[in-house]
Design a protein around this motif. Structure first.
Motif, PDB file in Angstrom:
ATOM      1  N   SER A  88      34.441  11.831  -7.789  1.00  0.00           N
ATOM      2  CA  SER A  88      32.975  12.167  -7.786  1.00  0.00           C
ATOM      3  C   SER A  88      32.251  11.194  -6.844  1.00  0.00           C
ATOM      4  N   GLU A  89      31.305  11.655  -5.738  1.00  0.00           N
ATOM      5  CA  GLU A  89      30.385  10.701  -5.215  1.00  0.00           C
ATOM      6  C   GLU A  89      29.412   9.985  -6.096  1.00  0.00           C
ATOM      7  N   SER A  90      29.093  11.129  -7.188  1.00  0.00           N
ATOM      8  CA  SER A  90      28.290  10.699  -8.359  1.00  0.00           C
ATOM      9  C   SER A  90      28.559   9.347  -8.998  1.00  0.00           C
ATOM     10  N   CYS A  91      29.770   9.143  -8.897  1.00  0.00           N
ATOM     11  CA  CYS A  91      30.312   7.825  -9.499  1.00  0.00           C
ATOM     12  C   CYS A  91      30.331   6.726  -8.710  1.00  0.00           C
ATOM     13  N   TYR A  92      30.159   6.706  -7.529  1.00  0.00           N
ATOM     14  CA  TYR A  92      30.307   5.717  -6.499  1.00  0.00           C
ATOM     15  C   TYR A  92      29.299   4.635  -6.997  1.00  0.00           C
ATOM     16  N   ALA A  93      29.715   3.552  -7.334  1.00  0.00           N
ATOM     17  CA  ALA A  93      28.922   2.366  -7.430  1.00  0.00           C
ATOM     18  C   ALA A  93      29.643   0.971  -7.385  1.00  0.00           C
ATOM     19  N   GLU A  94      28.967   0.094  -6.691  1.00  0.00           N
ATOM     20  CA  GLU A  94      29.392  -1.352  -6.394  1.00  0.00           C
ATOM     21  C   GLU A  94      29.417  -2.422  -7.306  1.00  0.00           C
ATOM     22  N   PRO A  95      30.532  -2.768  -7.901  1.00  0.00           N
ATOM     23  CA  PRO A  95      30.480  -3.714  -9.062  1.00  0.00           C
ATOM     24  C   PRO A  95      30.207  -5.266  -8.518  1.00  0.00           C
ATOM     25  N   TYR A  96      30.001  -6.092  -9.280  1.00  0.00           N
ATOM     26  CA  TYR A  96      29.704  -7.524  -8.844  1.00  0.00           C
ATOM     27  C   TYR A  96      30.990  -7.893  -8.399  1.00  0.00           C
ATOM     28  N   CYS A  97      32.140  -7.708  -9.023  1.00  0.00           N
ATOM     29  CA  CYS A  97      33.481  -8.022  -8.436  1.00  0.00           C
ATOM     30  C   CYS A  97      34.588  -7.253  -9.065  1.00  0.00           C
ATOM     31  N   ILE A  98      35.779  -7.230  -8.570  1.00  0.00           N
ATOM     32  CA  ILE A  98      36.663  -6.338  -8.983  1.00  0.00           C
ATOM     33  C   ILE A  98      37.999  -7.014  -9.516  1.00  0.00           C
ATOM     34  N   ILE A  99      38.553  -6.656 -10.557  1.00  0.00           N
ATOM     35  CA  ILE A  99      39.562  -7.238 -10.985  1.00  0.00           C
ATOM     36  C   ILE A  99      40.954  -6.106 -11.008  1.00  0.00           C
ATOM     37  N   GLN A 100      41.785  -6.719 -10.428  1.00  0.00           N
ATOM     38  CA  GLN A 100      42.801  -5.658 -10.337  1.00  0.00           C
ATOM     39  C   GLN A 100      44.361  -6.299 -11.033  1.00  0.00           C
ATOM     40  N   PRO A 101      44.587  -6.068 -12.007  1.00  0.00           N
ATOM     41  CA  PRO A 101      45.583  -6.848 -12.903  1.00  0.00           C
ATOM     42  C   PRO A 101      47.116  -6.246 -12.447  1.00  0.00           C
ATOM     43  N   GLU A 102      47.959  -7.188 -12.150  1.00  0.00           N
ATOM     44  CA  GLU A 102      49.177  -6.577 -11.907  1.00  0.00           C
ATOM     45  C   GLU A 102      50.300  -6.441 -13.230  1.00  0.00           C
ATOM     46  N   ILE A 142      31.598  -6.123 -13.904  1.00  0.00           N
ATOM     47  CA  ILE A 142      32.959  -6.168 -13.710  1.00  0.00           C
ATOM     48  C   ILE A 142      33.666  -4.997 -13.643  1.00  0.00           C
ATOM     49  N   LEU A 143      34.426  -4.505 -12.505  1.00  0.00           N
ATOM     50  CA  LEU A 143      35.203  -3.282 -12.509  1.00  0.00           C
ATOM     51  C   LEU A 143      36.594  -3.785 -12.907  1.00  0.00           C
ATOM     52  N   ILE A 144      37.374  -3.375 -13.611  1.00  0.00           N
ATOM     53  CA  ILE A 144      38.813  -3.573 -14.069  1.00  0.00           C
ATOM     54  C   ILE A 144      39.517  -2.219 -13.318  1.00  0.00           C
ATOM     55  N   ASP A 145      40.028  -2.615 -12.234  1.00  0.00           N
ATOM     56  CA  ASP A 145      40.716  -1.324 -11.652  1.00  0.00           C
ATOM     57  C   ASP A 145      42.155  -1.442 -11.725  1.00  0.00           C
ATOM     58  N   LEU A 146      42.837  -0.508 -12.363  1.00  0.00           N
ATOM     59  CA  LEU A 146      44.398  -0.762 -12.926  1.00  0.00           C
ATOM     60  C   LEU A 146      45.195  -0.058 -11.848  1.00  0.00           C
ATOM     61  N   SER A 147      44.870   0.131 -10.704  1.00  0.00           N
ATOM     62  CA  SER A 147      45.742   0.654  -9.850  1.00  0.00           C
ATOM     63  C   SER A 147      47.073   0.004  -9.685  1.00  0.00           C
ATOM     64  N   LYS A 148      47.234  -1.442  -9.695  1.00  0.00           N
ATOM     65  CA  LYS A 148      48.314  -2.182  -9.680  1.00  0.00           C
ATOM     66  C   LYS A 148      49.218  -2.113 -10.697  1.00  0.00           C
ATOM     67  N   LEU A 149      48.920  -1.384 -11.582  1.00  0.00           N
ATOM     68  CA  LEU A 149      49.769  -1.511 -12.856  1.00  0.00           C
ATOM     69  C   LEU A 149      50.400   0.070 -12.778  1.00  0.00           C
ATOM     70  N   SER A 150      51.299   0.041 -11.706  1.00  0.00           N
ATOM     71  CA  SER A 150      52.163   1.210 -11.139  1.00  0.00           C
ATOM     72  C   SER A 150      53.403   1.584 -11.161  1.00  0.00           C
ATOM     73  N   SER A 151      54.070   0.854 -12.161  1.00  0.00           N
ATOM     74  CA  SER A 151      55.551   0.963 -12.196  1.00  0.00           C
ATOM     75  C   SER A 151      55.738   2.206 -12.957  1.00  0.00           C
ATOM     76  N   VAL A 152      56.977   2.669 -12.823  1.00  0.00           N
ATOM     77  CA  VAL A 152      57.560   3.906 -13.486  1.00  0.00           C
ATOM     78  C   VAL A 152      59.156   3.378 -13.451  1.00  0.00           C
ATOM     79  N   SER A 153      59.405   3.686 -15.261  1.00  0.00           N
ATOM     80  CA  SER A 153      60.793   3.259 -15.331  1.00  0.00           C
ATOM     81  C   SER A 153      61.477   4.217 -16.527  1.00  0.00           C
ATOM     82  N   LEU A 154      62.743   4.521 -16.476  1.00  0.00           N
ATOM     83  CA  LEU A 154      63.184   5.406 -17.363  1.00  0.00           C
ATOM     84  C   LEU A 154      64.337   4.542 -18.388  1.00  0.00           C
TER      85      LEU A 154
END
Length: 521
Positions: A88-102, A142-154
């Protein structure tokens, strides 16, 4: 003059002592974190001089960057593609920095940095919530963006799928499809993994197997002090139960281990009806809920807009026109774009992505729960459609009227699978929701007013007729609703006790930017 000089000197000495103390504390923290000696010296000197929140945020982000690298910590100027992932565009906001954990250890580092500097933060999985600040934050944090935690295993026996919180459900379905493995998640492929499960998660198979949260085998969780723990039926069981529907109150989940179900090929059909047929379609849905839904392999998705009605029928095994859906076979549709067929969830995802495309706009949704009653449903629909049409003519806002069936089997599965925090009242019920889409910020109040007034009307009529259900499904709740409170006093007390046990300083309640937090319930 002599006294003034003494006071100035004392203040200067105090400031110098505080700076030295800050530098010493930071040095100790950075060494424990494993920051390089050169970075530690440079940032200790900077932290000693940090005299406002912006300067402290800057040191926090640079500390995280020193530990995790520039590829995983984005500082100004930020990558706008990452900033604006939110639905949603109503949620657009620019953080001070973005952390993307792996990996989980990266999440732990991020949490430790945030806790040390006591700075505000938000966590984003898929960013599908339309509630401002739930998965976004402005320059104050700070925004913690989890998009790099993207593995799938069975697992080797095919019984458990391990899924990263940064994935979308369509990606999970596609990754598991070659192994013919199926897990319960979201119905729309664009929805993120993390937020959906923490709120409950209603799936195509929920009438048969319960909510997505009730099919979690194990949570890997990073607690507020950075400790990484597992929560399951045998380990940290109170945390396991709390995470199933309790929202973002107990830690950051870095991996979901999900039970697979013995379903692969299914039967499905999609039907379109005209809005003139809405009363008949709603009656057919009511009849299915009261009778056809006793076959827990059947589920119906109902979505009424101002221009069309979409009905999705899913039966969780191969079939030929399952009798559970008889009420809909008696209604002549405008069209059947997807005739009844035996298929898989990968195909269903493709169809849903086409039927419900993601578009840039401002969004909201809202929820309400009642017992199942044809007259109540029609009366509320008549109220809603008149107001929705008027709002559309005034502002161009589009909105929908949708119902989700919740039966005894769904509720029982939650109990059988270790319990959850939702405490859904017993007995068949329907959860109403709406999706509201509009363009202009100036129309926010007008766009949201229809759903607000409709939920009030639902509750008033339901209470008058003895059909009210005092429960609010978190994943359909709007920013001003309070789903945690609707879980009941006993469940809420248990959740708060669990929060204090695993987050004794209440860091998540104090520093997390927003969300359905226990501190607000």
């Amino acid at each position: 003059m002599q006294l003034l000089g003494f006071l100035i000197g004392a203040l200067a000495a105090g400031a110098q002592a505080a700076s030295t103390s800050n530098a010493t504390k930071f040095t100790s923290f950075a060494q424990n974190l494993g920051l390089s000696a050169a970075n530690t010296r440079a940032l200790a000197a900077r932290y000693a001089k940090a005299d406002d929140s912006v300067a402290i945020l800057n040191v926090a982000c640079l500390t995280a960057q020193g530990m995790l690298g520039t590829a995983n910590v984005d500082t100004s100027p930020l990558n706008q593609t990452i900033v604006d992932i939110n639905w949603s565009e109503s949620c657009y906001a620019e953080p001070y920095c973005i952390i993307q954990p792996e990996e989980a250890q990266d999440v732990s580092t991020a949490v430790k940095v945030i806790d040390f500097f006591q700075v505000k933060f938000a966590v984003r999985s898929g960013g599908h919530s339309p509630n401002p600040g739930w998965s976004s934050i402005g320059s104050q944090g700070i925004l913690i963006d989890l998009s790099k935690l993207s593995s799938v295993s069975l697992s080797s026996d095919g019984k458990v799928a391990s899924v990263g919180p940064g994935l979308r459900w369509g990606e999970v379905t596609e990754a598991l499809d070659p192994e013919k493995a199926v897990v319960l998640g979201g119905r729309l492929p664009s929805v993120g993994v993390g937020g959906l499960i923490l709120g409950g998660g209603y799936h195509h198979l929920s009438t048969r197997y319960g909510l997505a949260a009730d099919n979690v085998h194990n949570f890997e969780v990073v607690l507020s002090n950075g400790t990484i723990v597992d929560a399951n039926a045998g380990q940290n069981n109170d945390l396991f139960r709390a995470l199933k529907g309790g929202g973002p109150n107990f830690g950051i989940v870095s991996r979901y281990d999900l039970n697979t179900v013995p379903v692969y090929e299914i039967w499905a059909e999609m039907r379109y009806y005209s809005t003139d047929q809405a009363p008949a379609v709603l009656d057919a849905f009511t009849e299915w809920q009261l009778n056809g839904a006793s076959d827990v392999k059947s589920i119906v998705a109902l979505d009424i807009s101002l221009t069309s009605i979409v009905i999705g029928l899913v039966y969780s095994e191969p079939a030929v026109q399952p009798s559970a859906f008889a009420p809909f076979y008696d209604l002549e549709p405008l069209s059947i774009p997807v005739p009844g067929m035996n298929t898989t969830f990968v195909v269903i995802d493709e169809l849903l992505a086409s039927a419900f495309p993601t578009a840039e706009a401002r969004h909201d949704y809202r929820g309400c729960s009642t017992r199942i009653n044809a007259n109540l449903t029609r009366d509320v629909y008549d109220y809603w459609v008149e107001k929705a049409q008027a709002a559309y003519e005034a502002t161009g806002v589009n909105q929908t009227f949708s119902l989700q069936y919740v039966g005894e089997n769904l509720i029982q599965k939650g109990i059988e699978n270790g319990g959850n925090s939702l405490n859904i009242p017993s007995g068949p019920q329907q959860w109403w929701t709406t999706i509201v889409d509009w363009e202009n910020e100036a129309d926010d109040e007008a766009a949201r007013s229809v759903s607000i007034e409709t939920t009030t009307y639902w509750k008033t009529l339901a209470q008058e007729r003895g059909l009210d259900v005092p429960f609010m499904y978190m994943n359909d709740a709007s920013r001003d609703q309070n789903p945690l409170e609707s879980y009941g006093a006993k469940s809420l007390k248990q959740l708060k006790a669990t929060s204090k046990k695993y987050d004794p300083t209440q860091m998540l309640q104090r520093l997390q930017n927003n969300g359905f937090l226990l501190s607000k319930a």
